[in-house]
Design an enzyme around this catalytic site. Structure first.
Site, short mmCIF file in Angstrom:
data_model
loop_
_atom_site.label_atom_id
_atom_site.label_comp_id
_atom_site.label_asym_id
_atom_site.label_seq_id
_atom_site.Cartn_x
_atom_site.Cartn_y
_atom_site.Cartn_z
N GLU A 16 63.35 38.52 10.25
CA GLU A 16 63.65 40.17 10.06
C GLU A 16 62.55 40.24 9.22
O GLU A 16 61.69 40.95 8.63
CB GLU A 16 64.45 40.80 8.58
CG GLU A 16 65.90 41.56 10.41
CD GLU A 16 66.65 39.84 10.76
OE1 GLU A 16 66.08 39.34 10.78
OE2 GLU A 16 68.02 40.05 10.95
N LYS A 114 51.90 20.41 3.34
CA LYS A 114 53.29 19.66 4.19
C LYS A 114 54.06 19.85 3.13
O LYS A 114 53.50 19.09 2.43
CB LYS A 114 52.40 19.13 4.48
CG LYS A 114 51.82 19.20 6.56
CD LYS A 114 52.67 18.34 7.69
CE LYS A 114 51.39 19.17 8.78
NZ LYS A 114 52.33 20.08 9.85
N SER A 433 42.42 27.81 19.79
CA SER A 433 43.24 29.28 20.22
C SER A 433 41.90 30.51 19.57
O SER A 433 41.43 30.51 18.48
CB SER A 433 43.76 29.17 19.47
OG SER A 433 44.38 28.74 18.03
N HIS A 642 42.23 16.95 16.68
CA HIS A 642 41.54 18.10 15.65
C HIS A 642 43.94 18.09 14.99
O HIS A 642 44.25 17.43 15.42
CB HIS A 642 42.19 19.42 16.13
CG HIS A 642 42.73 19.95 14.97
ND1 HIS A 642 41.57 20.87 14.03
CD2 HIS A 642 43.50 20.80 14.93
CE1 HIS A 642 42.20 21.83 13.41
NE2 HIS A 642 43.14 21.89 14.00
N HIS A 695 43.77 30.07 8.03
CA HIS A 695 44.88 30.43 6.96
C HIS A 695 44.62 31.88 6.14
O HIS A 695 46.15 32.70 5.95
CB HIS A 695 45.66 29.64 6.79
CG HIS A 695 45.59 28.38 7.60
ND1 HIS A 695 44.85 27.47 7.35
CD2 HIS A 695 46.74 27.99 8.88
CE1 HIS A 695 44.90 26.28 8.20
NE2 HIS A 695 45.71 26.44 8.76
N1 GLN Z 1 43.92 24.03 19.58
C1 GLN Z 1 44.99 24.59 18.73
C2 GLN Z 1 44.92 25.80 18.87
O1 GLN Z 1 43.83 26.13 18.54
C3 GLN Z 1 45.49 23.71 17.56
C4 GLN Z 1 46.24 24.49 16.72
C5 GLN Z 1 46.53 23.47 15.43
O2 GLN Z 1 45.92 22.64 15.07
N2 GLN Z 1 48.22 24.04 14.38
O3 GLN Z 1 44.95 26.77 18.17
ZN ZN Z 2 44.85 22.91 13.61
#
Ligand code: GLN
Ligand code: ZN
Length: 756
Positions: A16, A114, A433, A642, A695
């Protein structure tokens, strides 16, 4: 015996809070509505714990984004550029968390890192002027008063002064010393105010104590707590540690004038030894963390009781506790309707962990070693083991982990690939993505619910891929991606297609802010069943003459973002997954895919908190697991990887030893500190340090990207550099992405001209 939780999840049984905040961001609800929603959630969370007879409830474990950011705001650690926006306090808070771009100005978000060895991310407080640190916030007091009005008297939870000081980023060392003093004053003021409003217990979360501490750290710790505790004025202090044992400072902490010490007996492999060796102070209460706050398998009561029995030989004043905040596990099993009862009985989410604490208490209080709760729990665990894959495990046992090597060497491959791929200087690509817009999610949901056929579902995704490929071609990218529209999540997607995982419907865990992840559960030995990514990848490749990157998730990340089994070693699980992904890599290669990215976003995440354990407990199998995945590909096949969000500087050598051909890093939020580490370590692998922060919804300007690129090129040879955003684009919307990528390409073109 009393029971406690370190903190409770705040996101809500049905997420929520996430949905409420997102609506607020979109202007769909007012601030008052959001505040009410938060208040209702807190009430539910307290009453749920009270119903389960938790003696020590928490307050201030709620947060609109992150508790460390809350502490920064509480203590006025807010850079001027955010204050200058002139926003109201909640909007300023969100500006710190996600950046701001609008009529009041344009600022980036704070850096995000993190949280110790978890998949939770905190915002890094940035201290510009340590002399300005002071107690200025109200949230912490309001939450207690709110609970009090409901008839509760929770402990007040806040990050401890030592850990907070460790997390703040300072512009210089002098600031650190000033901050020690001003922060100490602010904490003292906090204690005073808490006492005034009727607080009985304060919990200082000090996870930094489970890390390596040198003599300076210990001196600082002693000085801070000495000063703080001298003025606690009757307030009871619980010094709470978690994510490991406090072997470097156990004796020291024992000498502090605190009223209780919280130790982790799940991840703290030496915690019991420490208590046995150095004893415990009978004037203090021991909060014993025995219910795992990080995993979802049911507690083994017999094992836990053994620990408690040992502890009771040393002290009688014990409170049963979770091993860390329950933030790291999903909320409740009650909404899991698909998994069979015989599976569910092995699991415990946050709510069920409250019952576990209760049941353990009952067994202990009755002193009955044949208690039926204990017997049924023991029987449950005895029947736990699922069928094993003997053939695979034999292969794993025979591996020589030190000798898994792709041939020929990187340098030779590099020249073969230059020829084969014929890419320009500073090749451009994205991380995989593209925006997961509502139509993409709706299509997946409709298919899952059986409302559309597989053909319809696939056709929709193919149309999306087509658009995405066209967009990248129009923009002028060199290595394309298909966009990952078919993927709910980079780990869940692979888990679903591999043997050995199970999935929850609502097992969401907060990752950062409003972002939640739903980790798969390792339920047995993992293996490859059939091609997973080839259909969409080859379709995408058929649409373009540019290389299409195959997109896979690496074994360490799959494991780190899943809930692991507790009776198979992490090493064995990782190697099982590595064998499976290796088959997937070869499948893609055999179908004509020339560039394959194997994401190890979470490699850094589970690095042990103590340096001494890095190699022996983790890197010695994590790096070979990655090597195993690509060791049999042809020299001309280019392997990318990555990584995101963390500090890599100290494991740069190991990352190079993964022996990928290209690696992209999240680096834009941490200001490219990474570059120096790459240079210092003679990093070989080609690199794409992210040139802007995905982000945040903010669109980077061409000039900004150029500045970043110039900074990169001032350190690294231009032949080694790729240009890409710092992570996947799935959480952004299309207009933001198109604009940002346009700027990225424009900046690259201009720089190419200058550097040709
Ligand atoms: N290949 C993933 C994406 O592009 C990598 C995501 C990530 O590093 N958290 O979403
Ligand atoms: Zn990433």
């Amino acid at each position: 015996m009393q029971v406690s939780t370190i903190s409770y999840p705040r996101i809500g049984a049905k997420r929520e809070l996430k949905f409420g905040i997102e609506k607020y961001f979109k202007g769909e609800i007012s601030q008052a509505e959001l505040l009410n929603l938060a208040k209702d959630l807190r009430q539910v969370h307290w009453s749920e714990q009270a119903k389960n007879k938790i003696d020590f409830l928490s307050c201030n474990d709620f947060s609109f984004y992150d508790n460390i950011l809350d502490a920064a705001v509480l203590f006025n650690i807010v850079p001027k550029r955010y204050k200058d926006l002139g926003l109201d306090s909640l909007d300023e808070y969100f500006a710190l968390a996600r950046g701001y771009q609008g009529d009041k100005g344009d600022v980036k978000a704070l850096a995000m890192k993190k949280w110790f060895n978890t998949n939770y991310h905190y915002l890094v407080p940035e201290c510009e002027d340590a002399s300005k640190i002071a107690l200025v916030g109200e949230k912490i007091f309001n939450e207690f008063l709110e609970a009090k009005a409901l008839g509760y008297r929770p402990k007040v939870v806040i990050v401890g002064i030592f850990t907070l000081l460790k997390l703040i980023s300072f512009s210089n060392d002098k600031d650190f010393n000033v901050a020690c003093e001003s922060l100490l004053k602010a904490y003292l003021a906090l204690l005073g105010r808490l006492k005034d409003i009727g607080v009985e217990w304060i919990q200082f979360d000090e996870p930094a104590l489970v890390c390596d501490l040198d003599s300076h750290d210990k001196e600082l710790l002693g000085r801070l707590y000495g000063a703080l505790l001298a003025h606690k004025n009757g307030l009871k202090v619980l010094l709470q540690t978690y994510f490991g044992d406090i072997r470097d400072c156990y004796e020291q902490v024992l000498g502090f004038d605190v009223d209780a010490i919280g130790l982790d007996f799940v991840e703290g492999i030496q915690s019991l030894d420490l208590v046995q060796k150095y004893g415990f102070d009978t004037n203090k209460i021991l909060f014993a963390g025995i219910v795992n706050g990080k995993n979802i398998y049911k507690n083994q009561y017999a094992k836990s009781l053994k620990v408690i029995t040992e502890l009771q030989k040393i002290t009688q004043r014990i409170v049963l506790n979770t091993s860390c905040s329950l933030l790291h596990v999903p909320y409740t099993l009650q909404n899991e309707t698909k998994l069979p009862a015989k599976t569910l009985q092995h699991l415990a989410f946050a709510q069920e962990k409250l019952q576990e604490l209760n049941e353990l208490r009952e067994i202990i209080d009755t002193g009955n070693s044949t208690h039926k709760l204990l017997e049924s729990n023991t029987t449950l665990h005895a029947h736990r083991l699922e069928s094993r894959n003997d053939e695979l495990n034999k292969k794993i046992a025979q591996l020589d982990l030190g000798n898994i090597k792709r041939l020929p060497s990187f340098k030779e491959r590099q020249s073969v690939q230059k020829q084969a791929l014929n890419l320009p200087l500073l090749p451009t690509t994205t991380i995989g993505s593209f925006p997961q817009t509502s139509d993409v999610r709706a299509n997946r949901l409709a298919f899952k619910q059986g409302k559309i056929s597989l053909e319809e579902y696939t056709a929709f995704n193919q149309a999306k891929i087509k658009e995405c490929v066209k967009l990248q071609e129009d923009l002028g990218f060199d290595v394309l991606v298909h966009g990952e529209f078919e993927r709910n999540d980079m780990v869940e997607y692979f888990g679903e297609s591999l043997e050995g995982f199970i999935f929850t419907q609502n097992g969401w865990v907060q990752s950062y802010g409003t972002r939640c992840v739903k980790p798969p559960v390792v339920w047995g030995d993992v293996s490859w069943k059939q091609p997973i990514t080839a259909p969409y990848t080859t379709y995408a490749q058929s649409l373009t003459s540019k290389p299409m990157k195959g997109m896979l998730t690496g074994p360490v990340t799959i494991l780190n973002w899943s809930f692991p089994r507790e009776d198979i070693s992490l090493k064995d699980s990782a190697l099982q997954i590595a064998f499976a992904i290796a088959q997937e890599v070869l499948d893609l290669e055999s179908k004509g895919i020339k560039v394959i990215q194997i994401d190890e976003a979470a490699l850094r995440e589970k690095l042990p908190l103590r340096k001494g354990d890095w190699h022996t407990q983790y890197l010695s199998w994590a790096i070979p697991a990655f090597n195993l995945v690509h060791k049999d590909v042809k020299p001309q096949t280019q392997i990318h990887t990555h990584m995101c969000y963390s500090e890599f500087n100290d494991i740069i050598k190991e990352i190079d030893a993964m022996d990928a051909d290209v690696i992209s890093f999240e680096a834009s939020r941490s200001n490219l500190e990474l570059l120096d580490a790459l240079v210092a370590n003679h990093f070989q692998t080609e690199v794409g340090p992210g040139v802007y922060d995905i982000h945040s919804p903010r669109v980077p300007k061409v000039e900004e990207i150029k500045t970043t690129l110039k900074a990169i090129l001032s350190k690294l040879p231009k032949e080694q550099v790729w240009v890409n955003p710092d992570c996947g684009l799935k959480t952004r919307n299309n207009p933001e992405v198109v604009e940002s990528l346009k700027h990225l390409i424009q900046a690259t073109k201009e720089i190419r001209e200058e550097w040709r």
